[in-house]
Design an enzyme around this catalytic site. Structure first.
Site, PDB file in Angstrom:
ATOM      1  N   HIS A   1      -1.386  -4.676  -4.844  1.00  0.00           N
ATOM      2  CA  HIS A   1      -2.283  -3.556  -4.566  1.00  0.00           C
ATOM      3  C   HIS A   1      -2.374  -2.633  -5.775  1.00  0.00           C
ATOM      4  O   HIS A   1      -3.452  -2.131  -6.106  1.00  0.00           O
ATOM      5  CB  HIS A   1      -1.796  -2.801  -3.336  1.00  0.00           C
ATOM      6  CG  HIS A   1      -2.757  -1.771  -2.831  1.00  0.00           C
ATOM      7  ND1 HIS A   1      -4.033  -2.092  -2.426  1.00  0.00           N
ATOM      8  CD2 HIS A   1      -2.637  -0.428  -2.683  1.00  0.00           C
ATOM      9  CE1 HIS A   1      -4.653  -0.992  -2.038  1.00  0.00           C
ATOM     10  NE2 HIS A   1      -3.839   0.031  -2.201  1.00  0.00           N
TER      11      HIS A   1
ATOM     12  N   ASP B   1     -14.146   1.435  -4.392  1.00  0.00           N
ATOM     13  CA  ASP B   1     -13.757   2.816  -4.696  1.00  0.00           C
ATOM     14  C   ASP B   1     -13.448   2.933  -6.182  1.00  0.00           C
ATOM     15  O   ASP B   1     -13.297   1.934  -6.885  1.00  0.00           O
ATOM     16  CB  ASP B   1     -12.558   3.273  -3.848  1.00  0.00           C
ATOM     17  CG  ASP B   1     -11.316   2.418  -4.070  1.00  0.00           C
ATOM     18  OD1 ASP B   1     -10.827   2.358  -5.209  1.00  0.00           O
ATOM     19  OD2 ASP B   1     -10.848   1.796  -3.098  1.00  0.00           O
TER      20      ASP B   1
ATOM     21  N   ASP C   1     -12.343  -6.604  -3.785  1.00  0.00           N
ATOM     22  CA  ASP C   1     -11.174  -5.798  -3.418  1.00  0.00           C
ATOM     23  C   ASP C   1      -9.966  -6.716  -3.301  1.00  0.00           C
ATOM     24  O   ASP C   1     -10.123  -7.942  -3.183  1.00  0.00           O
ATOM     25  CB  ASP C   1     -11.412  -5.057  -2.098  1.00  0.00           C
ATOM     26  CG  ASP C   1     -10.619  -3.753  -2.013  1.00  0.00           C
ATOM     27  OD1 ASP C   1      -9.762  -3.523  -2.890  1.00  0.00           O
ATOM     28  OD2 ASP C   1     -10.856  -2.974  -1.075  1.00  0.00           O
TER      29      ASP C   1
ATOM     30  N   ARG D   1       0.816  -1.220   0.000  1.00  0.00           N
ATOM     31  CA  ARG D   1       0.000   0.000   0.000  1.00  0.00           C
ATOM     32  C   ARG D   1       0.847   1.268   0.000  1.00  0.00           C
ATOM     33  O   ARG D   1       0.352   2.346  -0.319  1.00  0.00           O
ATOM     34  CB  ARG D   1      -0.948  -0.001   1.206  1.00  0.00           C
ATOM     35  CG  ARG D   1      -2.164  -0.890   1.014  1.00  0.00           C
ATOM     36  CD  ARG D   1      -2.991  -1.011   2.260  1.00  0.00           C
ATOM     37  NE  ARG D   1      -2.344  -1.839   3.265  1.00  0.00           N
ATOM     38  CZ  ARG D   1      -2.894  -2.196   4.418  1.00  0.00           C
ATOM     39  NH1 ARG D   1      -4.116  -1.765   4.716  1.00  0.00           N
ATOM     40  NH2 ARG D   1      -2.257  -2.968   5.272  1.00  0.00           N
TER      41      ARG D   1
ATOM     42  N   GLY E   1     -11.541  -3.893   7.720  1.00  0.00           N
ATOM     43  CA  GLY E   1     -12.908  -4.188   7.297  1.00  0.00           C
ATOM     44  C   GLY E   1     -13.840  -2.996   7.220  1.00  0.00           C
ATOM     45  O   GLY E   1     -14.978  -3.137   6.761  1.00  0.00           O
ATOM     46  N   GLY E   2     -13.387  -1.819   7.638  1.00  0.00           N
ATOM     47  CA  GLY E   2     -14.261  -0.651   7.659  1.00  0.00           C
ATOM     48  C   GLY E   2     -14.767  -0.249   6.291  1.00  0.00           C
ATOM     49  O   GLY E   2     -15.971  -0.027   6.093  1.00  0.00           O
TER      50      GLY E   2
ATOM     51  N   LYS F   1     -16.352   7.346  -2.394  1.00  0.00           N
ATOM     52  CA  LYS F   1     -15.962   7.470  -0.990  1.00  0.00           C
ATOM     53  C   LYS F   1     -14.954   8.585  -0.828  1.00  0.00           C
ATOM     54  O   LYS F   1     -14.326   9.051  -1.788  1.00  0.00           O
ATOM     55  CB  LYS F   1     -15.382   6.158  -0.461  1.00  0.00           C
ATOM     56  CG  LYS F   1     -14.001   5.806  -1.003  1.00  0.00           C
ATOM     57  CD  LYS F   1     -13.450   4.546  -0.361  1.00  0.00           C
ATOM     58  CE  LYS F   1     -12.013   4.296  -0.820  1.00  0.00           C
ATOM     59  NZ  LYS F   1     -11.435   3.070  -0.230  1.00  0.00           N
TER      60      LYS F   1
END
Length: 326
Positions: free
Chosen positions: A138, A177, A229, A104, A235-236, A201
């Site tokens: 990613h 997203d 994803d 990330r 997990g949010g 988002k």
């Protein structure tokens, strides 16, 4: 049999770190071989010691490690193992990192930040790795960080086959997203051209692991939404996206992700979410505490084993897997 030998006396050896030996054993079984005996332990101060139980001189070695918590320890262990293999005169060393560490952190959002994914690639190369095999990066640009061949495998065929078998009708693919639209497009194509949507988002870059799902862009009413994803961390984001789909009139939500990081409150959030099922692979090990009724875990071992076989035989990885390959 602990190595595979071709007619030309070319030898394949499979080695595993301690982070996810279950997955490594599954890969070895698929290949019809065994893991190389290895002595690995920590000294009292935390330093890691590695020694291989058999000669690896002139062999084609594939070294597996899943970069889970504590990620820094497993990164260091794999680097030390690569160094040991290099000094033991292995002919070629391929690092298998199903979940690439620090992926990330692939670019600078603000000044004075590192690009840690590039640092990881440099460390593997400096330690002595000749090649990388990884699954669902990613961002695809990370392939360019490593100075050598990178086989970027995708778990989509394994995951989509399961979805098609268990949820055959009225599907819509939803990206959590706008940045993951390309992945969602591949999913849509794999599922026969089903409708595509994404979640609009917002994110505060100063607050990691926190986003706010605003609304669904696309038609999901009356459909089963397949939320896709590359990873689920806390997990949010994915749970908010599932709520947004249901608020937009979806019939149901299925969450699909390659890498089950499952940090902090992830298991509780997913258990209590509106999702009917959470489908992941075993690129990362899942403890008993991380398992819950809605969770389905699919093995990535056949995918890794086929890639290892093609690399060893100097075949084509690209011809086997949808997505980017070398």
């Amino acid at each position: 049999m602990r190595s595979i030998t071709t007619a030309g006396e070319k030898k394949l050896v499979l080695v595993s770190g301690r982070a996810n030996t279950e997955l490594a054993e599954q890969v070895a079984q698929c290949l019809g071989t065994e893991l190389l005996p290895t002595d690995v332990y920590n000294f009292a101060n935390g330093e890691i010691y590695v020694r291989f139980g058999e000669s690896v001189r002139g062999t084609d070695v594939f070294i597996m490690q899943s970069h889970t918590t504590p990620i820094n320890e497993w990164v260091m262990e794999q680097l030390i193992m690569v160094d040991a293999l290099k000094r033991a005169s292995a002919k070629r060393i391929t690092v298998i990192a199903p979940f690439f560490p620090y992926a990330r952190q692939d670019k600078k959002h603000r000044g004075r930040e590192p690009i840690s994914a590039r640092l990881m690639a440099d460390l593997f190369k400096t330690a002595g790795a000749d090649r990388l095999i990884t699954v669902d990066l990613h961002t695809a640009q990370i392939q360019g960080f490593f100075d050598g061949p990178v086989d970027h495998l995708v778990a989509l065929p394994i995951l989509s086959d399961y979805v098609k078998e268990n949820y055959p009708e009225d599907l819509a693919v939803v990206s959590p997203d706008a940045g993951r639209i390309k992945v969602a497009e591949n999913w849509s194509s794999s599922l026969g051209g089903v409708p595509l949507a994404f979640i609009h988002k917002t994110r505060d870059i100063t607050r990691p692991n926190e986003t706010k799902a605003n609304r669904v862009v696309g038609e999901v009413e009356g459909r089963h939404c397949v939320l896709v994803d590359d990873m689920i961390d806390t997990g949010g984001t994915i749970v908010q996206a599932a709520d947004a789909c249901m608020a937009a009139g979806a019939k149901g939500v299925i969450i699909v992700s390659t890498h089950a990081v499952f940090s902090g409150p992830a298991v509780e959030r997913l258990t209590n979410s509106v999702a009917e099922e959470v489908i992941v692979t075993n690129t990362l090990p899942l403890s008993e505490e991380m398992m819950f009724d809605k969770l389905t875990v699919l093995s990535i071992a056949p995918l890794l084993a086929r890639a290892v076989h093609e690399v060893f035989e100097d075949g084509s990885v690209t011809s086997l897997f949808e997505g980017d390959g070398a």
